[in-house]
Scaffold this motif. Structure first.
Motif, short mmCIF file in Angstrom:
data_model
loop_
_atom_site.label_atom_id
_atom_site.label_comp_id
_atom_site.label_asym_id
_atom_site.label_seq_id
_atom_site.Cartn_x
_atom_site.Cartn_y
_atom_site.Cartn_z
N ALA A 229 0.83 -1.21 0.00
CA ALA A 229 0.00 0.00 0.00
C ALA A 229 0.87 1.26 0.00
N LEU B 3 2.00 1.82 -3.44
CA LEU B 3 0.95 2.43 -4.26
C LEU B 3 0.91 3.95 -4.03
N HIS C 14 -3.99 -2.31 -11.33
CA HIS C 14 -3.93 -1.38 -10.19
C HIS C 14 -5.19 -1.53 -9.33
N SER C 15 -6.34 -1.55 -9.99
CA SER C 15 -7.61 -1.66 -9.24
C SER C 15 -7.70 -2.99 -8.51
N GLU D 249 -5.51 -2.75 -5.44
CA GLU D 249 -6.16 -1.90 -4.43
C GLU D 249 -7.26 -2.68 -3.70
N ARG E 286 -7.33 -3.55 0.28
CA ARG E 286 -8.42 -3.11 1.14
C ARG E 286 -9.05 -4.30 1.87
N TYR F 46 -5.45 0.53 5.18
CA TYR F 46 -5.01 0.71 3.80
C TYR F 46 -4.79 2.18 3.49
N VAL G 224 -1.25 4.01 2.39
CA VAL G 224 -1.12 4.74 1.13
C VAL G 224 -0.68 6.17 1.40
N ASP H 202 -10.18 10.87 -0.84
CA ASP H 202 -10.73 9.60 -1.32
C ASP H 202 -12.02 9.78 -2.11
#
Length: 644
Positions: free
Chosen positions: A486, A489, A513-514, A517, A521, A529, A533, A613
């Motif tokens: 994380a 990322l 990437h998704s 992620e 999470r 998470y 990050v 976010d």
């Protein structure tokens, strides 16, 4: 006894007296900290003498920092500027300082004549110069941000000044403090203070030489960029990268001359496209696209230079997530290449069509076109073009699960090693690491990606750093080290932003990437998470690289500012303002005449820049930060930052 010029006698002691220190005009510190700068101290002292009392306030700090910076920290210039506070406030004074030589034309009548105005002071220095030195002063003023001897000889030589005289003229101007010298590794460079340079540009205009000297300046940097491109796939990649970075201001000035001068746009296209190899890793992609957009609009002649420009601008559009523009550029490039009929233009047009298909996720078409492009490039003698075709074909094989991917990636790396092309090597290592990760072999993937990151760092290849950090996050997550992944990322977000492209722009990679992620999470929980990050985003690129390479084993505690100093682009400011009005991506796209995918990329980057976010957080933040106190534009306000 002191003198502004070396006398060249025994027992003479030379001491360089630099200008007074000035704060950063874009991010000035608080008023008390401003007073630690000598230029600010002098300005405040002289302002107090003029007004009876002057206290540096928060409202004035940005204007005063800008004044001191514009005046190069020159004591006489600062004294003369402070005298103008009788009729102008600091903000007004900064606004009218464009022609500083004419503005600062009144000083103390008790002072010697040469110290009563800034122009008189510089006139005195100019009158001490020989005619050859005066011509050199005027012609050297065409340079921006410094120059080396090779450039000076190319630009200054002409009537009244032979090429072999240029070195002697530079030496004399250094002795007279008209020029200063700064040493770069293996290269001496010279620079004029902006005030001295402005005086020289006036001389150049009065002498009727400005256009001719600007043209020689442009020709030199066009030839310089062409040499860099021809020699790019070699052991000198990092050297060329450094030199191109040093010459960025001169290249920008040469491009401006081409775009603003009749019948010169084609030369600007040639110059801009020659920078292709360096531009990807050096960032400033939005600026590059502005140059191409203006040049392509002004010169529509069907030339090889236009075909190259269409291809490069389209590739930049792909990286920025603007697929529709890239497709239009690809179609135009293909059409023009067929009209021109030369093998090089056709090979590049087919390759660009394959890349566009790859970004559209039309993988069968991408593979077919990239295979054709590779065959075409192998028939040419352009080694770098052949390597790029090999790289893109290997990437297509990698993303389609083609069993030839590993061998092709190994071939990419071997070619880099054979020519010691370290900048390109970071891409080859990233590709090979990505292939091993996709095959589930993280034990081989991670060292390859770390090696790629090491190569990218040594060559200051920002795109290479971003790619390797991103893929390291995926591999580390798969390896079970969630918090570290994380943080990677987060660090990758910062790296992508330094390049100025969407994260990452290729659809299949964005899917990875998704997935990463979502995995993190799920394993860490949303709170842990997000915290990990955020720790990563607050690392500088250098800190992030050391962390990813295991040096030190944990992220340093030194964090970046709450709001990054990087100014938002004009387009990003438009998007953020519409976001604050509650518009959806589709509504913003219609308003700005963009594709929804492009707007999505802008929103993603804005979230990363601000550390938020959700879109709601952006809108709330804009409302809270869009009304600074009168006269103060805090650097934490990105809307103000974009106006600098």
């Amino acid at each position: 006894m002191t003198s502004r010029q070396s006398l060249g006698i025994d027992a003479e002691a030379l001491l360089t007296v630099p200008p007074l220190s000035t704060p950063n005009p874009d991010r000035p510190p608080p008023p008390k900290a401003m007073l630690r700068y000598a230029a600010v101290q002098l300005f405040v002292e002289r302002a107090s003498a003029v007004l009876g009392e002057f206290t540096l306030s928060a409202d004035d700090r940005r204007a005063v920092a800008g004044i001191c910076h514009r005046l190069d920290g020159l004591p006489l210039a600062i004294e003369l500027a402070a005298a103008r506070l009788r009729v102008l406030c600091p903000q007004q004074l900064l606004t009218v300082l464009g022609d500083r030589l004419d503005l600062l034309n009144q000083g103390s009548r008790a002072a010697p004549a040469r110290q009563q105005t800034l122009r008189a002071a510089i006139d005195c220095s100019f009158n001490l110069c020989t005619p050859q030195e005066q011509w050199g002063w005027a012609r050297l003023s065409v340079f921006c941000g410094g120059f080396d001897l090779e450039a000076a000889e190319a630009v200054c030589a002409g009537e009244e000044l032979a090429r072999e005289q240029v070195l002697g003229v530079i030496s004399e101007l250094l002795d007279k403090s008209v020029l200063t010298m700064e040493m770069q590794p293996g290269l001496g460079r010279y620079r004029m203070l902006e005030t001295i340079r402005e005086y020289g540009r006036d001389l150049l205009r009065l002498g009727g030489e400005e256009a001719a000297v600007q043209r020689r300046h442009r020709d030199h940097y066009r030839e310089f960029a062409a040499r860099a491109e021809a020699d790019w796939f070699s052991a000198r990649q990092e050297t060329w990268s450094t030199r191109l970075c040093l010459e960025r201001a001169n290249i920008r000035a040469a491009l401006e001359f081409c775009l603003n001068t009749p019948h010169e746009v084609d030369a600007g296209l040639v110059l801009a496209t020659s920078l292709w190899g360096n531009a990807l890793g050096a960032g400033n992609l939005e600026e590059e696209r502005r140059w191409f957009g203006q040049a392509l609009a002004r010169d529509t002649e069907p030339t090889p230079a236009r075909a190259r420009a269409l291809r490069v601008d389209g590739w930049l559009a792909l990286l920025l997530g603007d697929i529709s523009t890239a497709q239009a550029r690809s179609d135009a490039c293909q059409d023009l290449a067929e009209r021109l009929g030369d093998a090089e233009s056709l090979a590049h047009a087919v390759q660009f069509a394959g890349l566009t298909a790859l970004f559209r996720e039309d993988l069968p078409a991408a593979v077919r076109l990239l295979e054709e492009a590779f065959d075409r490039h192998r028939a040419t003698t352009d080694l770098w073009a052949e390597w790029m075709a090999l790289f893109f074909l290997a990437l297509a094989y990698c993303l389609t699960g083609d069993p030839r991917a590993s061998a092709m990636a190994e071939q990419c790396l071997a070619l880099c090693d054979a020519h010691d092309a370290r900048w390109s090597r970071s891409y080859a290592l990233w590709l090979l690491g990505l292939q091993h990760w996709l095959c589930g072999d993280t034990q081989r993937a991670i060292p390859l990606l770390q090696d790629g990151l090491r190569s990218a760092r040594s060559g200051r290849n920002l795109l290479g750093v971003a790619q390797c950090l991103e893929a390291l996050a995926w591999a580390t997550a798969q390896d079970g080290r969630g918090e570290q992944a994380a943080a990677f990322l987060g660090a990758a977000q910062t790296a992508w932003l330094s390049v100025g492209i969407a994260l990452p722009s290729l659809g299949r990679l964005l899917h990875y990437h998704s997935e990463c992620e979502a995995r993190l999470r799920g394993s860490l929980g949303d709170t842990a998470y997000a915290a990990a990050v955020k720790r990563g985003t607050k690392l500088t690129l250098d800190q992030a690289t050391h962390y990813a390479l295991g040096e030190p084993p944990t992220p340093p505690t030194s964090l970046r500012p709450e709001h990054p100093p990087t100014a938002l682009t004009r387009r990003q400011r438009q998007v953020i303002e519409l976001l604050a009005q509650g518009m959806t991506d589709k509504q913003i796209a219609a308003k700005l005449v963009l594709s929804p995918r492009t707007v999505e990329g802008h929103v993603y980057r804005l979230l990363a820049v601000l550390g938020f976010d959700s879109r709601t957080q952006i809108a709330t933040w804009v409302v809270e930060n869009s009304a600074p106190r009168q006269g103060e534009h805090d650097e934490s306000d990105p809307l103000c930052a974009g106006r600098r």
